[in-house]
Design a protein around this motif. Structure first.
Motif, PDB file in Angstrom:
ATOM      1  N   GLU A   1       0.786  -1.205  -0.013  1.00 49.18           N
ATOM      2  CA  GLU A   1      -0.020  -0.088   0.213  1.00 49.18           C
ATOM      3  C   GLU A   1       1.008   1.325  -0.015  1.00 49.18           C
ATOM      4  O   GLU A   1       0.739   2.405  -0.558  1.00 49.18           O
ATOM      5  CB  GLU A   1      -0.935  -0.063   1.057  1.00 49.18           C
ATOM      6  N   ARG A   2       1.844   1.199   0.883  1.00 48.37           N
ATOM      7  CA  ARG A   2       2.746   2.391   0.917  1.00 48.37           C
ATOM      8  C   ARG A   2       3.373   2.542  -0.420  1.00 48.37           C
ATOM      9  O   ARG A   2       3.482   3.622  -1.003  1.00 48.37           O
ATOM     10  CB  ARG A   2       3.921   2.479   1.850  1.00 48.37           C
ATOM     11  N   VAL A   3       4.008   1.653  -1.019  1.00 49.95           N
ATOM     12  CA  VAL A   3       4.499   1.587  -2.292  1.00 49.95           C
ATOM     13  C   VAL A   3       3.649   2.303  -3.445  1.00 49.95           C
ATOM     14  O   VAL A   3       3.901   2.795  -4.212  1.00 49.95           O
ATOM     15  CB  VAL A   3       5.358   0.245  -2.658  1.00 49.95           C
ATOM     16  N   LEU A   4       2.282   1.622  -3.307  1.00 51.90           N
ATOM     17  CA  LEU A   4       1.674   2.035  -4.450  1.00 51.90           C
ATOM     18  C   LEU A   4       1.098   3.689  -4.329  1.00 51.90           C
ATOM     19  O   LEU A   4       1.196   4.177  -5.452  1.00 51.90           O
ATOM     20  CB  LEU A   4       0.195   1.362  -4.277  1.00 51.90           C
TER      21      LEU A   4
ATOM     22  N   VAL B   1       4.650  -2.805  -8.956  1.00 48.47           N
ATOM     23  CA  VAL B   1       4.373  -2.893  -7.356  1.00 48.47           C
ATOM     24  C   VAL B   1       5.319  -3.898  -6.961  1.00 48.47           C
ATOM     25  O   VAL B   1       6.186  -3.789  -5.683  1.00 48.47           O
ATOM     26  CB  VAL B   1       2.975  -3.409  -7.239  1.00 48.47           C
ATOM     27  N   GLY B   2       5.486  -5.083  -7.706  1.00 45.60           N
ATOM     28  CA  GLY B   2       6.492  -6.298  -6.908  1.00 45.60           C
ATOM     29  C   GLY B   2       7.860  -5.737  -6.723  1.00 45.60           C
ATOM     30  O   GLY B   2       8.221  -5.969  -5.631  1.00 45.60           O
TER      31      GLY B   2
ATOM     32  N   TRP C   1      11.431  -2.271  -0.632  1.00 45.16           N
ATOM     33  CA  TRP C   1      10.855  -1.375   0.613  1.00 45.16           C
ATOM     34  C   TRP C   1      11.801  -1.912   1.886  1.00 45.16           C
ATOM     35  O   TRP C   1      11.632  -2.794   2.005  1.00 45.16           O
ATOM     36  CB  TRP C   1       9.512  -1.479   0.549  1.00 45.16           C
ATOM     37  N   GLU C   2      12.214  -0.735   2.679  1.00 43.50           N
ATOM     38  CA  GLU C   2      12.698  -0.748   3.717  1.00 43.50           C
ATOM     39  C   GLU C   2      11.626  -0.185   4.901  1.00 43.50           C
ATOM     40  O   GLU C   2      11.520   1.052   4.721  1.00 43.50           O
ATOM     41  CB  GLU C   2      14.043  -0.362   3.879  1.00 43.50           C
ATOM     42  N   PRO C   3      11.200  -0.604   6.069  1.00 44.98           N
ATOM     43  CA  PRO C   3      10.488   0.193   6.878  1.00 44.98           C
ATOM     44  C   PRO C   3      11.123   1.288   7.576  1.00 44.98           C
ATOM     45  O   PRO C   3      12.541   1.007   7.829  1.00 44.98           O
ATOM     46  CB  PRO C   3       9.957  -1.022   7.943  1.00 44.98           C
ATOM     47  N   THR C   4      10.609   2.362   7.636  1.00 42.34           N
ATOM     48  CA  THR C   4      11.239   3.652   8.365  1.00 42.34           C
ATOM     49  C   THR C   4      11.020   3.240   9.972  1.00 42.34           C
ATOM     50  O   THR C   4      10.210   2.279   9.933  1.00 42.34           O
ATOM     51  CB  THR C   4      10.479   4.841   8.020  1.00 42.34           C
TER      52      THR C   4
END
Ligand SMILES: C[S@@+](CC[C@H](N)C(=O)[O-])C[C@H]1O[C@@H](n2cnc3c(N)ncnc32)[C@H](O)[C@@H]1O
Lengths: 114, 403
Positions: free
Chosen positions: A51-54, A61-62, A68-71
């Motif tokens: 969702e964040r990436v979208l 997306v994939g 992606w890395e969490p903040t």
């Protein structure tokens, strides 16, 4: 030769598994529930990331999710979410009625047995 | 400067594998936090009063608490979940290590060649017999225990330990996994400002998480570390090289060291003594005494002895001995620690015992005030209390003036 030339590392320690419950299978069942919970948690994290990436990109997306890395903020969100999930799944253990309410349960059992 | 494991020797985890590791950490924090608290409440409210009614007194020790708690449903759930979590710690990291096994081995070999001139070394002994305390059981449920090798120049045991301990510790060992070493080395620096070690030894170093802080706290000292697992040592060496911290790693048993008499100023160990059967603990203390110079210090970080913990706490801390393939934990904690030192030649008056706040959590200023304070024993003394932890250490100075 080394322990094995197959380069496969076992997933379980050698020897008998711990057993805590008198009833057959309960320890294994608990393990399955926790593994399942881990799966759900993993999916949820992926979903959250998606969702964040979208929001940021739209597509693709994939690939974007994979990198992606969490903040710190995301970490806090995910940690709280995991805690909530654990409380839900372990509800039968952790939201136990107090003693007085158990008296009522005993009475219910008697009624049912009669 | 950070001492976190550099990417070059870390296995690559997929996004999903990272999430699974995080979940397992949360599960550990939950079972040792919420569930452990619940079990304690149940003990205080129901189990202990019941015991008192039956026996006319309170439980005298951890064994008595255990004998009644073993029948309790809360204990069954706590233990079963905790045991699953322990298995999941390893299961969450093994697939990535297995996938990257060859790549990690070749990167470690490259770092070991020391083209950048760090100055560390690795000495493996091809005829070494790994002691039975490590081979007989898969210690703390780690598949392959501390010593198994699965490929050529294999570093898997080290990679598994490093990643798994990070999952296991849910940040309780500090961001760089080195808080115990930071705490103990800075204690020595601040508490004994005139003591200037020039040669230091870490026994049972595993991947060197708590070895490296000694090298950076005492940058002029020569740092040595021993362990029995070849995969651990290769990985530890590569990790130190990648961090550009010179350490000499040796495959050697702490019960029978090849070092000369009177050759070290400090002999350190952390979370190590409980791995050994009592006869090996005694042999290690004798060896530590032998290799220390007069005026040198033996300092061990461990759990406090059972005599220092209240019965419920003893019961709680002894869990690993029964369910985590750590059979020597309780027999060790039943010992009188100063007697172990005295039995090896140290003087009773030269023994020390400390409890310390975690250095990387509280910072230099608060820490330096606590190094002169007497030891405190409560349920934050020991390890892994999500509400706060104080490390316990004990040991002794070897009598005589430094030559
Ligand atoms: C729990 S680990 C210690 C952790 C490490 N000191 C740290 O702080 O990160 C115990 C270690 O002791 C090692 N060991 C067991 N028996 C030993 C012996 N006789 N001599 C040296 N090391 C030994 C094991 O291989 C293992 O790496």
């Amino acid at each position: 030769m080394k322990d094995s030339s197959t380069r496969i590392i076992p997933r379980m320690a050698k020897g008998r598994r711990n057993r805590f419950f008198a009833a057959e299978g309960v320890d294994e069942l608990l393990s399955m529930v926790l593994e399942l919970t881990a799966e759900v948690s993993t999916l949820r994290e992926r979903q959250y990331a998606m969702e964040r990436v979208l929001e940021q990109h739209n597509l693709p997306v994939g690939e974007a999710v994979e990198s992606w890395e969490p903040t710190e903020g995301d970490e806090a969100h995910l940690a709280a979410d995991r805690e909530r999930l654990l409380s839900t799944v372990l509800r039968t253990l952790e939201a136990q009625p107090k003693e007085e309410e158990q008296v009522e349960t005993a009475a219910q059992d008697q009624t049912r047995a009669a | 400067m950070t001492q976190a494991t550099p990417d070059v020797i870390r296995p690559r985890f997929t996004r999903d594998e990272k999430a699974r590791k995080s979940f397992t950490s949360s599960l550990r924090a939950h079972v040792l936090g919420t569930q452990a608290r619940r079990m304690r409440e149940h003990y205080d409210e129901v189990v202990q009063p019941q015991f008192q009614r039956t026996h006319g007194r309170l439980p005298a020790d951890g064994q008595e608490v255990r004998s009644v708690m073993k029948r309790e449903r809360d204990f069954h759930f706590f233990s079963s979940v905790r045991s699953c979590a322990q298995e999941m710690v390893f299961a969450s990291v093994i697939p990535a290590v297995e996938r990257d096994m060859e790549e990690l081995a070749s990167r470690a070999s490259e770092l070991a060649r020391d083209e950048q001139g760090v100055g560390g070394s690795l000495t493996l002994d091809p005829n070494f017999q790994v002691p039975e305390n490590v081979t007989r059981l898969d210690v703390h449920l780690a598949p392959g225990s501390f010593h198994a090798e699965w490929g050529d120049d294999d570093v898997s045991a080290g990679a598994i330990y490093d990643s798994a301990t990070r999952v296991f510790a849910f940040r309780q060992f500090g961001d760089d996994m080195n808080d115990i070493g930071m705490t103990m080395s800075n204690f020595v620096r601040l508490r004994y400002p005139d003591f200037k070690p020039t040669k230091i030894l870490d026994c049972g170093c595993t991947v060197g998480h708590n070895t490296l802080p000694w090298a950076t706290t005492f940058p002029d000292a020569e740092m040595h570390a021993i362990d029995v697992g070849p995969g651990l040592l290769r990985y530890a060496h590569a990790r130190a090289q990648a961090l550009e911290i010179p350490v000499h790693f040796h495959q050697m048993s702490a019960t029978n060291m090849a070092f000369e008499d009177n050759s070290f100023d400090v002999v350190f160990s952390s979370m190590f003594l409980h791995e050994l059967p009592l006869k090996d603990i005694k042999a290690f203390f004798k060896e530590a005494y032998r290799v220390l110079r007069p005026g040198g210090l033996l300092i061990n970080m461990e759990l406090p002895p059972n005599s220092r913990t209240e019965p419920y706490q003893s019961f709680h801390l002894d869990w690993d001995t029964y369910y985590n393939n750590e059979p020597h934990y309780k027999p060790f904690r039943d010992q009188d620690y100063p007697s172990l030192c005295v039995g090896a030649g140290f003087e009773a008056d030269d023994c020390i015992e400390v409890t310390l706040p975690r250095y990387t959590f509280v910072g230099e200023e608060e820490f330096s005030q606590s190094v002169h304070k007497p030891a405190v024993f409560d349920n934050s003394t020991g390890r892994m209390n999500p509400k706060g932890t104080r490390w316990y250490g004990f040991g002794a100075f070897k009598a005589g003036e430094k030559a």
